[in-house]
Design a protein around this motif. Structure first.
Motif, short mmCIF file in Angstrom:
data_model
loop_
_atom_site.label_atom_id
_atom_site.label_comp_id
_atom_site.label_asym_id
_atom_site.label_seq_id
_atom_site.Cartn_x
_atom_site.Cartn_y
_atom_site.Cartn_z
N ILE A 1 9.96 -0.12 -5.55
CA ILE A 1 8.88 0.43 -6.38
C ILE A 1 8.60 1.89 -6.00
O ILE A 1 8.41 2.77 -6.85
CB ILE A 1 7.62 -0.43 -6.23
CG1 ILE A 1 7.87 -1.83 -6.83
CG2 ILE A 1 6.43 0.21 -6.92
CD1 ILE A 1 6.77 -2.82 -6.59
N LYS A 2 8.60 2.15 -4.72
CA LYS A 2 8.35 3.52 -4.25
C LYS A 2 9.42 4.49 -4.75
O LYS A 2 9.11 5.60 -5.22
CB LYS A 2 8.30 3.52 -2.72
CG LYS A 2 7.94 4.86 -2.13
CD LYS A 2 7.83 4.73 -0.61
CE LYS A 2 7.47 6.08 0.00
NZ LYS A 2 7.38 6.01 1.49
N ASN A 3 10.63 4.06 -4.67
CA ASN A 3 11.74 4.90 -5.16
C ASN A 3 11.64 5.15 -6.63
O ASN A 3 11.92 6.25 -7.15
CB ASN A 3 13.08 4.26 -4.83
CG ASN A 3 13.33 4.18 -3.32
OD1 ASN A 3 12.79 5.01 -2.56
ND2 ASN A 3 14.14 3.24 -2.89
N LEU A 4 11.22 4.07 -7.36
CA LEU A 4 11.07 4.20 -8.80
C LEU A 4 9.99 5.18 -9.16
O LEU A 4 10.14 6.01 -10.06
CB LEU A 4 10.80 2.80 -9.41
CG LEU A 4 10.62 2.78 -10.94
CD1 LEU A 4 11.90 3.29 -11.65
CD2 LEU A 4 10.29 1.37 -11.42
N LEU A 5 8.87 5.12 -8.47
CA LEU A 5 7.76 6.04 -8.75
C LEU A 5 8.18 7.49 -8.48
O LEU A 5 7.83 8.41 -9.24
CB LEU A 5 6.54 5.66 -7.90
CG LEU A 5 5.83 4.35 -8.31
CD1 LEU A 5 4.74 3.99 -7.30
CD2 LEU A 5 5.25 4.47 -9.71
N GLU A 6 8.88 7.66 -7.38
CA GLU A 6 9.34 9.03 -7.06
C GLU A 6 10.29 9.56 -8.14
O GLU A 6 10.22 10.74 -8.53
CB GLU A 6 10.03 9.04 -5.70
CG GLU A 6 9.06 8.81 -4.54
CD GLU A 6 9.79 8.80 -3.20
OE1 GLU A 6 11.03 8.81 -3.19
OE2 GLU A 6 9.09 8.71 -2.16
N ALA A 7 11.10 8.65 -8.62
CA ALA A 7 12.04 9.07 -9.66
C ALA A 7 11.30 9.44 -10.93
O ALA A 7 11.62 10.43 -11.62
CB ALA A 7 13.03 7.95 -9.93
#
Length: 303
Positions: free
Chosen positions: A268-274
């Motif tokens: 989820i964190k990676n997705l938000l950053e993306a």
């Protein structure tokens, strides 16, 4: 021969006549005892005429001792007793006079007066028999027939009264027996009622005792169940306390596992950053277009 036989028969007839005459004279001629008895009887009648009953009785009794077979003297003494209401003695003498005479008239008089003595004593059955004997010796006597009918009527009344008395006694006896049986039944019922009452009382006491015993058992069972439950709870708590450090330690070492079909926290964190990077790029393009048109560059988000 024939004349001798006739003469002999005549002599026999004469002799028989002489003997019969002498016998009749011997029977009719009183002896010294009989003469003395007649004298005493005359003195008894004189005393009776003077009202001296005791002397008259004594003279008659002495006369009878001299000549006991003289029916007239015995009859007169019986009548003397009858006039003085000595019915028992009168009956004995009058009955005795009937035994010592064969003269129907004398028998009639004696049985008639004997019936009267029985009537005075209310001995009606004996009176009926006495009057009956009197009538056998003189059926034409109206007074005897009247007394005989009266005696029979009295006897009938007496028998009816006796029957009524016997019936009353029988009824009284039956009533008494009935009352006794009823009393016995009442006593039996009372006894049975008392026994039943005692039995019911004992049963109630036994039921109460059984109920108390059952209640005690139930209370004991509940107490035992409560104790067992408490002991089980206590044992469970002890086991739980005993096993708690191990459970805490296991919970600390244990990591939450992602559910199948869901993203992990890192994903989820990676997705938000993306997404943010993508948005930044889009914003930079917008700002570039505005600058080219002379608009102020904005670097902050407007949402």
């Amino acid at each position: 021969m024939k004349r001798k036989k006739m003469k002999l028969n005549f002599i026999i007839i004469i002799l028989l006549g002489i003997c019969t005459g002498n016998l009749v004279n011997a029977q009719t001629k009183p002896n010294q005892q009989q003469k003395e008895a007649q004298r005493l009887a005359a003195e008894a009648q004189q005393a009776l005429a003077e009202g001296n009953f005791e002397q008259a009785e004594a003279k008659y009794r002495e006369a009878i001792s001299k000549d006991p077979n003289n029916p007239d003297i015995v009859y007169n003494l019986g009548n003397l007793y009858y006039t003085k209401e000595k019915n028992k003695e009168a009956g004995q003498r009058l009955h005795g006079s009937t035994k010592v005479t064969q003269n129907k008239a004398a028998k009639h008089r004696a049985f008639h007066n004997l019936g009267n003595t029985f009537m005075k004593q209310k001995q009606y059955e004996q009176a009926v028999e006495a009057y009956k004997e009197a009538l056998r010796n003189n059926p034409a006597d109206d007074e005897t027939r009247y007394n005989y009918a009266l005696a029979r009527e009295k006897l009938k009344q007496e028998q009816e009264e006796n029957n009524d008395k016997n019936e009353d006694k029988k009824d009284d006896k039956e009533d008494k027996n009935k009352d006794q049986n009823q009393d016995q039944q009442d006593n039996q019922d009372k006894k049975e009622g008392g026994d039943k009452k005692d039995a019911d009382k004992n049963k109630d006491q036994q039921d109460k005792q059984d109920k108390n015993e059952n209640q005690d058992k139930e209370d004991k069972k509940q107490n035992d169940d409560a104790d067992n439950k408490e002991n089980q709870q206590k044992e469970g708590d002890e086991n739980e306390e005993k096993n708690k450090p191990e459970q805490d330690e296991a919970s600390q070492n244990k990591q939450p596992q992602p559910m199948q079909g869901q993203m992990s926290e890192q994903q989820i964190k990676n997705l938000l950053e993306a997404m943010e990077n993508q948005e930044r790029k889009v914003q930079e393009k917008i700002n570039a277009k505005r600058e080219s048109k002379g608009q102020k560059r904005t670097t902050d988000k407007d949402w």
